[in-house]
Design a protein around this motif. Structure first.
Motif, PDB file in Angstrom:
ATOM      1  N   THR A  77       0.918  -1.097  -0.010  1.00 36.02           N
ATOM      2  CA  THR A  77       0.006   0.023   0.008  1.00 36.02           C
ATOM      3  C   THR A  77       0.669   1.342  -0.002  1.00 36.02           C
ATOM      4  N   CYS A  78       0.094   2.202  -0.443  1.00 34.05           N
ATOM      5  CA  CYS A  78       0.889   3.669  -0.401  1.00 34.05           C
ATOM      6  C   CYS A  78      -0.033   4.542  -0.149  1.00 34.05           C
ATOM      7  N   THR A  79       0.145   5.479   0.693  1.00 29.01           N
ATOM      8  CA  THR A  79      -0.648   6.612   1.024  1.00 29.01           C
ATOM      9  C   THR A  79       0.216   7.817   1.366  1.00 29.01           C
ATOM     10  N   LEU A  80       0.029   8.968   0.614  1.00 28.79           N
ATOM     11  CA  LEU A  80       0.608  10.297   0.405  1.00 28.79           C
ATOM     12  C   LEU A  80       0.416  11.195   1.444  1.00 28.79           C
ATOM     13  N   TYR A  81       1.271  11.913   2.210  1.00 28.17           N
ATOM     14  CA  TYR A  81       1.073  12.981   3.120  1.00 28.17           C
ATOM     15  C   TYR A  81       1.730  14.094   3.005  1.00 28.17           C
ATOM     16  N   LYS A  82       1.528  15.257   3.183  1.00 25.65           N
ATOM     17  CA  LYS A  82       2.121  16.372   3.172  1.00 25.65           C
ATOM     18  C   LYS A  82       3.116  16.603   4.299  1.00 25.65           C
ATOM     19  N   ASP A  83       3.874  17.552   4.216  1.00 28.14           N
ATOM     20  CA  ASP A  83       4.775  17.859   5.508  1.00 28.14           C
ATOM     21  C   ASP A  83       4.289  18.659   6.344  1.00 28.14           C
ATOM     22  N   LYS A  84       4.253  18.300   7.545  1.00 25.00           N
ATOM     23  CA  LYS A  84       3.688  19.277   8.793  1.00 25.00           C
ATOM     24  C   LYS A  84       4.239  20.684   8.757  1.00 25.00           C
ATOM     25  N   GLU A  85       5.358  20.925   8.494  1.00 26.66           N
ATOM     26  CA  GLU A  85       5.996  22.120   8.310  1.00 26.66           C
ATOM     27  C   GLU A  85       5.851  22.994   7.339  1.00 26.66           C
ATOM     28  N   GLY A  86       5.133  22.115   6.387  1.00 26.00           N
ATOM     29  CA  GLY A  86       5.048  22.931   4.927  1.00 26.00           C
ATOM     30  C   GLY A  86       6.292  23.028   4.270  1.00 26.00           C
ATOM     31  N   LEU A  87       7.174  21.850   4.526  1.00 25.87           N
ATOM     32  CA  LEU A  87       8.402  22.094   3.520  1.00 25.87           C
ATOM     33  C   LEU A  87       8.469  21.092   2.181  1.00 25.87           C
ATOM     34  N   PRO A  88       8.959  21.464   1.404  1.00 29.00           N
ATOM     35  CA  PRO A  88       9.003  20.827   0.060  1.00 29.00           C
ATOM     36  C   PRO A  88       9.214  19.317  -0.016  1.00 29.00           C
ATOM     37  N   LYS A  89       8.406  18.360   0.892  1.00 29.68           N
ATOM     38  CA  LYS A  89       8.502  17.197   1.000  1.00 29.68           C
ATOM     39  C   LYS A  89       7.306  16.402   0.918  1.00 29.68           C
ATOM     40  N   LEU A  90       7.396  14.979   0.299  1.00 26.10           N
ATOM     41  CA  LEU A  90       6.323  14.265   0.015  1.00 26.10           C
ATOM     42  C   LEU A  90       6.707  13.050   0.992  1.00 26.10           C
ATOM     43  N   HIS A  91       5.426  12.749   1.854  1.00 30.40           N
ATOM     44  CA  HIS A  91       5.760  11.306   2.796  1.00 30.40           C
ATOM     45  C   HIS A  91       4.985  10.369   2.318  1.00 30.40           C
ATOM     46  N   PHE A  92       5.352   9.336   1.990  1.00 32.37           N
ATOM     47  CA  PHE A  92       4.517   7.914   1.625  1.00 32.37           C
ATOM     48  C   PHE A  92       4.487   7.128   2.810  1.00 32.37           C
ATOM     49  N   LYS A  93       3.400   6.890   3.772  1.00 35.00           N
ATOM     50  CA  LYS A  93       3.369   5.904   4.304  1.00 35.00           C
ATOM     51  C   LYS A  93       3.190   4.347   3.574  1.00 35.00           C
ATOM     52  N   GLN A  94       3.916   3.217   3.827  1.00 33.70           N
ATOM     53  CA  GLN A  94       3.571   2.221   3.161  1.00 33.70           C
ATOM     54  C   GLN A  94       3.528   0.989   3.917  1.00 33.70           C
ATOM     55  N   THR A  95       3.002  -0.103   3.518  1.00 29.17           N
ATOM     56  CA  THR A  95       2.971  -1.344   4.360  1.00 29.17           C
ATOM     57  C   THR A  95       2.919  -2.437   3.235  1.00 29.17           C
ATOM     58  N   ILE A  96       3.323  -3.633   3.574  1.00 28.80           N
ATOM     59  CA  ILE A  96       3.202  -4.831   3.086  1.00 28.80           C
ATOM     60  C   ILE A  96       2.361  -5.693   3.900  1.00 28.80           C
ATOM     61  N   VAL A  97       1.330  -6.241   3.219  1.00 28.47           N
ATOM     62  CA  VAL A  97       0.438  -7.295   3.874  1.00 28.47           C
ATOM     63  C   VAL A  97       0.079  -8.412   3.235  1.00 28.47           C
ATOM     64  N   CYS A  98       0.133  -9.535   4.046  1.00 31.11           N
ATOM     65  CA  CYS A  98       0.005 -10.789   3.370  1.00 31.11           C
ATOM     66  C   CYS A  98      -0.983 -11.490   4.340  1.00 31.11           C
ATOM     67  N   ASN A  99      -1.972 -12.053   3.557  1.00 37.10           N
ATOM     68  CA  ASN A  99      -3.068 -13.172   4.493  1.00 37.10           C
ATOM     69  C   ASN A  99      -3.559 -12.010   5.394  1.00 37.10           C
ATOM     70  N   ASN A 100      -3.880 -10.792   5.049  1.00 35.48           N
ATOM     71  CA  ASN A 100      -4.643  -9.839   6.147  1.00 35.48           C
ATOM     72  C   ASN A 100      -3.633  -9.714   7.510  1.00 35.48           C
ATOM     73  N   LYS A 101      -2.176 -10.025   7.243  1.00 37.94           N
ATOM     74  CA  LYS A 101      -1.204  -9.629   8.457  1.00 37.94           C
ATOM     75  C   LYS A 101      -0.326  -8.799   7.960  1.00 37.94           C
ATOM     76  N   LEU A 102      -0.115  -7.691   8.806  1.00 38.83           N
ATOM     77  CA  LEU A 102       1.185  -6.646   8.358  1.00 38.83           C
ATOM     78  C   LEU A 102       2.315  -7.450   8.464  1.00 38.83           C
ATOM     79  N   MET A 103       2.934  -7.320   7.756  1.00 40.41           N
ATOM     80  CA  MET A 103       4.503  -7.811   7.541  1.00 40.41           C
ATOM     81  C   MET A 103       5.535  -6.529   7.650  1.00 40.41           C
TER      82      MET A 103
END
Length: 138
Positions: A77-103
């Motif tokens: 998975t990949c979800t985009l977030y903006k920077d808390k301080e308004g800096l020119p950054k992209l933050h991507f929270k990512q997960t790997i899930v297998c059989n409904n379990k977080l890996m």
């Protein structure tokens, strides 16, 4: 918005312990993240590089929770977030899930830089697509 792709652990990524080598988890996350950046943000790495804009990673943190095994089918998975301080950054929270379990879970941070050198920035074409993105509170 959560974006996801499904992959299968390749035989050549399995180590002598019969689990996926830790080196490859970030690669699968990169495949998913790059597809997100191209498909959702409209930023094509090859085209933009030719135009003098490089999108680069500035850091990441990763936590390994469980191991993938040969032939496992898993979702990245990949979800985009903006920077808390308004800096020119992209933050991507990512997960790997297998059989409904977080890996594995990670946060990748990136920005753009001019190919000729200079300060980090986000192009207007990217900024207009992230206006509604949540802020990373970390």
């Amino acid at each position: 918005m959560e974006y996801s792709k499904t992959y299968v652990a390749k035989d050549e990524h399995i180590d002598v312990q019969e689990i996926m080598d830790g080196l490859y988890y970030p690669f699968y996350m990169e495949y998913c993240r790059h597809d997100y950046i191209r498909e959702i943000l409209g930023f094509d790495f090859e085209t933009e590089a030719k135009n003098g804009i490089y999108m680069v990673l500035s850091g990441y943190t990763i936590s390994f929770i469980r191991s993938l095994k040969r032939g496992d089918e898993f979702k990245v998975t990949c979800t985009l977030y903006k920077d808390k301080e308004g800096l020119p950054k992209l933050h991507f929270k990512q997960t790997i899930v297998c059989n409904n379990k977080l890996m594995t879970q990670a946060v990748f941070t990136g920005t753009c830089v001019p190919a000729t050198g200079g300060r980090p920035y986000l192009p207007a074409s990217v900024l207009e697509k992230i206006t509604d993105a949540p802020v990373l509170e970390q």
